[in-house]
Design a protein around this motif. Structure first.
Motif, PDB file in Angstrom:
ATOM      1  N   LEU A  23       0.819  -1.208   0.000  1.00  0.00           N
ATOM      2  CA  LEU A  23       0.000   0.000   0.000  1.00  0.00           C
ATOM      3  C   LEU A  23       0.857   1.263   0.000  1.00  0.00           C
ATOM      4  O   LEU A  23       0.434   2.305  -0.500  1.00  0.00           O
ATOM      5  CB  LEU A  23      -0.923   0.013   1.219  1.00  0.00           C
ATOM      6  N   ASN A  24       2.057   1.168   0.557  1.00  0.00           N
ATOM      7  CA  ASN A  24       2.954   2.318   0.627  1.00  0.00           C
ATOM      8  C   ASN A  24       3.707   2.443  -0.701  1.00  0.00           C
ATOM      9  O   ASN A  24       4.916   2.235  -0.795  1.00  0.00           O
ATOM     10  CB  ASN A  24       3.929   2.150   1.792  1.00  0.00           C
ATOM     11  N   VAL A  25       2.966   2.796  -1.750  1.00  0.00           N
ATOM     12  CA  VAL A  25       3.500   2.768  -3.111  1.00  0.00           C
ATOM     13  C   VAL A  25       4.504   3.898  -3.329  1.00  0.00           C
ATOM     14  O   VAL A  25       4.472   4.928  -2.639  1.00  0.00           O
ATOM     15  CB  VAL A  25       2.366   2.880  -4.154  1.00  0.00           C
ATOM     16  N   LYS A  26       5.375   3.697  -4.274  1.00  0.00           N
ATOM     17  CA  LYS A  26       6.344   4.731  -4.632  1.00  0.00           C
ATOM     18  C   LYS A  26       5.611   5.875  -5.335  1.00  0.00           C
ATOM     19  O   LYS A  26       4.896   5.656  -6.305  1.00  0.00           O
ATOM     20  CB  LYS A  26       7.419   4.166  -5.549  1.00  0.00           C
ATOM     21  N   PRO A  27       5.781   7.107  -4.872  1.00  0.00           N
ATOM     22  CA  PRO A  27       5.078   8.234  -5.502  1.00  0.00           C
ATOM     23  C   PRO A  27       5.662   8.583  -6.861  1.00  0.00           C
ATOM     24  O   PRO A  27       6.779   8.186  -7.195  1.00  0.00           O
ATOM     25  CB  PRO A  27       5.275   9.369  -4.504  1.00  0.00           C
ATOM     26  N   TYR A  28       4.900   9.337  -7.630  1.00  0.00           N
ATOM     27  CA  TYR A  28       5.400   9.802  -8.919  1.00  0.00           C
ATOM     28  C   TYR A  28       6.429  10.907  -8.713  1.00  0.00           C
ATOM     29  O   TYR A  28       6.518  11.512  -7.638  1.00  0.00           O
ATOM     30  CB  TYR A  28       4.265  10.262  -9.827  1.00  0.00           C
ATOM     31  N   LYS A 276       3.628   2.923 -16.792  1.00  0.00           N
ATOM     32  CA  LYS A 276       3.345   1.482 -16.726  1.00  0.00           C
ATOM     33  C   LYS A 276       3.036   1.018 -15.310  1.00  0.00           C
ATOM     34  O   LYS A 276       2.200   0.133 -15.090  1.00  0.00           O
ATOM     35  CB  LYS A 276       4.526   0.700 -17.300  1.00  0.00           C
ATOM     36  N   ARG A 277       3.723   1.599 -14.327  1.00  0.00           N
ATOM     37  CA  ARG A 277       3.506   1.190 -12.939  1.00  0.00           C
ATOM     38  C   ARG A 277       2.106   1.589 -12.468  1.00  0.00           C
ATOM     39  O   ARG A 277       1.397   0.800 -11.828  1.00  0.00           O
ATOM     40  CB  ARG A 277       4.570   1.832 -12.052  1.00  0.00           C
ATOM     41  N   VAL A 278       1.695   2.805 -12.802  1.00  0.00           N
ATOM     42  CA  VAL A 278       0.363   3.268 -12.412  1.00  0.00           C
ATOM     43  C   VAL A 278      -0.709   2.533 -13.218  1.00  0.00           C
ATOM     44  O   VAL A 278      -1.770   2.184 -12.685  1.00  0.00           O
ATOM     45  CB  VAL A 278       0.251   4.792 -12.598  1.00  0.00           C
ATOM     46  N   LYS A 279      -0.439   2.282 -14.473  1.00  0.00           N
ATOM     47  CA  LYS A 279      -1.370   1.524 -15.312  1.00  0.00           C
ATOM     48  C   LYS A 279      -1.645   0.153 -14.701  1.00  0.00           C
ATOM     49  O   LYS A 279      -2.785  -0.309 -14.650  1.00  0.00           O
ATOM     50  CB  LYS A 279      -0.774   1.360 -16.718  1.00  0.00           C
ATOM     51  N   ALA A 280      -0.587  -0.499 -14.192  1.00  0.00           N
ATOM     52  CA  ALA A 280      -0.745  -1.811 -13.563  1.00  0.00           C
ATOM     53  C   ALA A 280      -1.597  -1.706 -12.297  1.00  0.00           C
ATOM     54  O   ALA A 280      -2.386  -2.617 -11.986  1.00  0.00           O
ATOM     55  CB  ALA A 280       0.621  -2.404 -13.245  1.00  0.00           C
ATOM     56  N   LEU A 281      -1.445  -0.591 -11.559  1.00  0.00           N
ATOM     57  CA  LEU A 281      -2.254  -0.380 -10.358  1.00  0.00           C
ATOM     58  C   LEU A 281      -3.720  -0.223 -10.724  1.00  0.00           C
ATOM     59  O   LEU A 281      -4.607  -0.798 -10.063  1.00  0.00           O
ATOM     60  CB  LEU A 281      -1.753   0.857  -9.613  1.00  0.00           C
TER      61      LEU A 281
END
Length: 419
Positions: A23-28, A276-281
């Motif tokens: 849940l503690n995702v890497k921010p943009y 791509k990382r956000v798209k996967a989310l």
């Protein structure tokens, strides 16, 4: 390509819960993020907050422990989705930078919805609110030019959204009774109208929540005043948009539509997200929402003995898109900038009778100075001229054209309104 979430298999609910590191995702990176990537994240945070709060409210209105438990299970997954989405915002993005993003959302989201609204009255509802949020973007951009001069609002919006006066905020303050609109009838409404309303309402509600929470964080009194003033308009906008929903729709009807709306939005944003990382989310959350929708539909069948497919679209044909709306917005500005509302109708402010409650309310809240005007006056005084980003030429409203060192952002416009 059309998409029908009712024909897809989602992730089983018991497999949806994630640990803290997930849940503690890497921010943009705020320096390289696409402006509309920021916007999509802001929208989905608001959508997830609405999902959680609606579920809590529904739970408070049922005595059935099994319904409460089912809502709690889905709500916990929704709450985790909200954390993952909202945690994309980096800590080095200032409150004012995030605020510019919120207002870009309000402009370009509402503009898309208005252009894709099949009901003429509801289209007018969106266009009315659109011009007010457009003005907020301009006011906050000038505040940034004054107190965070090393940053530029144009970089945040990426030149995709113009920054100039809309319907001046000083004239947006209306008696609360004149914020209530005519509701749609869910059974007769186009499903797109319901999706539009749920989306814009949730986005405006999150903006209201955000400003109520962070508006007292600036040290400058002018900034605090501007947040207080615009936060009040955002509360008006929530009243404005929530009142178009059908108040007679059942709790389960609303639950199904909330889940369907989330499927539509995650599908829409997954399709257009370049990161791509956000798209996967988004894809992960879509697969979760498909299961949430299935559960809500099953609850409707068991409890209300109704088939939810009778009220849902056969498929989703068109995704919601973040895109430039400059020409459209200029057209709406030129045609509707002087509108106000009385009861549920819209009209030029010059058509109001002299004893209308609009003027009484204006006299109360605007007495002693108006922060949205003061920020423009101070920008002109300290910077020589107010901050604007007009990529398509001069302002379409003559009374709101740029003038250096002119006292008051809305003097000519005010004269026109009073004429």
């Amino acid at each position: 390509m059309a998409f029908n979430p009712l024909r897809e298999r989602g992730i089983p609910l018991e497999k949806q819960f994630r640990n803290w590191s997930e849940l503690n995702v890497k921010p943009y990176d705020k320096e390289t993020v696409h402006p509309y990537s920021r916007c999509r994240g802001i929208v989905m945070n608001g959508i997830e907050v609405e999902a959680v709060m609606f579920s809590h409210t529904m739970a408070r209105h049922t005595a059935d422990p099994k319904i409460k438990q089912q809502l709690a299970l889905v709500r916990r997954a929704e709450a985790q989705q909200q954390k993952a989405i909202n945690w994309l915002i980096p800590g080095d993005e200032s409150t004012l930078e995030v605020t510019i993003g919120y207002e870009q959302v309000a402009v370009d989201l509402t503009a898309w919805v208005a252009q894709h609204e099949p009901d003429a009255y509801l289209k007018q509802v969106y266009e009315f609110g659109l011009l007010e949020d457009f003005d907020h973007l301009y006011r906050y951009a000038n505040l940034m030019a004054l107190i965070e001069s090393d940053k530029k609002a144009e970089k945040i919006v990426g030149g995709l959204t113009e920054i100039m006066p809309g319907r001046p905020t000083i004239f947006e303050h209306r008696d609360p009774r004149d914020e209530i609109r005519r509701p749609m009838t869910a059974l007769a409404a186009d499903p797109q109208s319901i999706l539009n309303a749920l989306t814009v309402m949730a986005a405006e509600q999150q903006t209201m929540n955000f400003y109520m929470t962070i508006g007292n964080r600036p040290q400058e009194m002018l900034a605090r005043g501007l947040y207080a003033e615009i936060a009040e308009i955002e509360e008006q906008h929530v009243s404005h948009y929530e009142s178009i929903l059908d108040p007679t729709a059942s709790w389960l009807t609303n639950l199904v539509m909330h889940e369907y709306n989330e499927c539509w939005l995650y599908w829409s944003f997954m399709e257009q997200e370049p990161d791509k990382r956000v798209k996967a989310l988004y894809e992960l959350h879509l697969n979760m929402e498909i299961e949430h929708l299935r559960i809500a539909c099953e609850m409707m069948r068991q409890i209300e003995n109704r088939d939810p497919e009778e009220m849902l679209p056969k498929a989703l044909e068109e995704p919601l898109l973040f895109q430039e709306n400059k020409a459209y917005l200029r057209k709406v500005l030129a045609e509707q900038v002087d509108l106000t509302s009385s009861e549920s109708e819209f009209m030029p402010v010059s058509d109001l009778p002299a004893d209308h409650r609009y003027f009484d309310y204006q006299g109360v809240v605007n007495k002693g100075g108006v922060p949205s005007e003061q920020v423009i006056e101070q920008a002109r005084s300290e910077l020589g001229e107010e901050y604007r980003l007009q990529t398509e030429g001069g302002h379409p409203v003559p009374g709101l054209k740029r003038e250096k060192n002119r006292d008051g952002a809305s003097t000519e416009y005010a004269n026109r309104m009073a004429a």
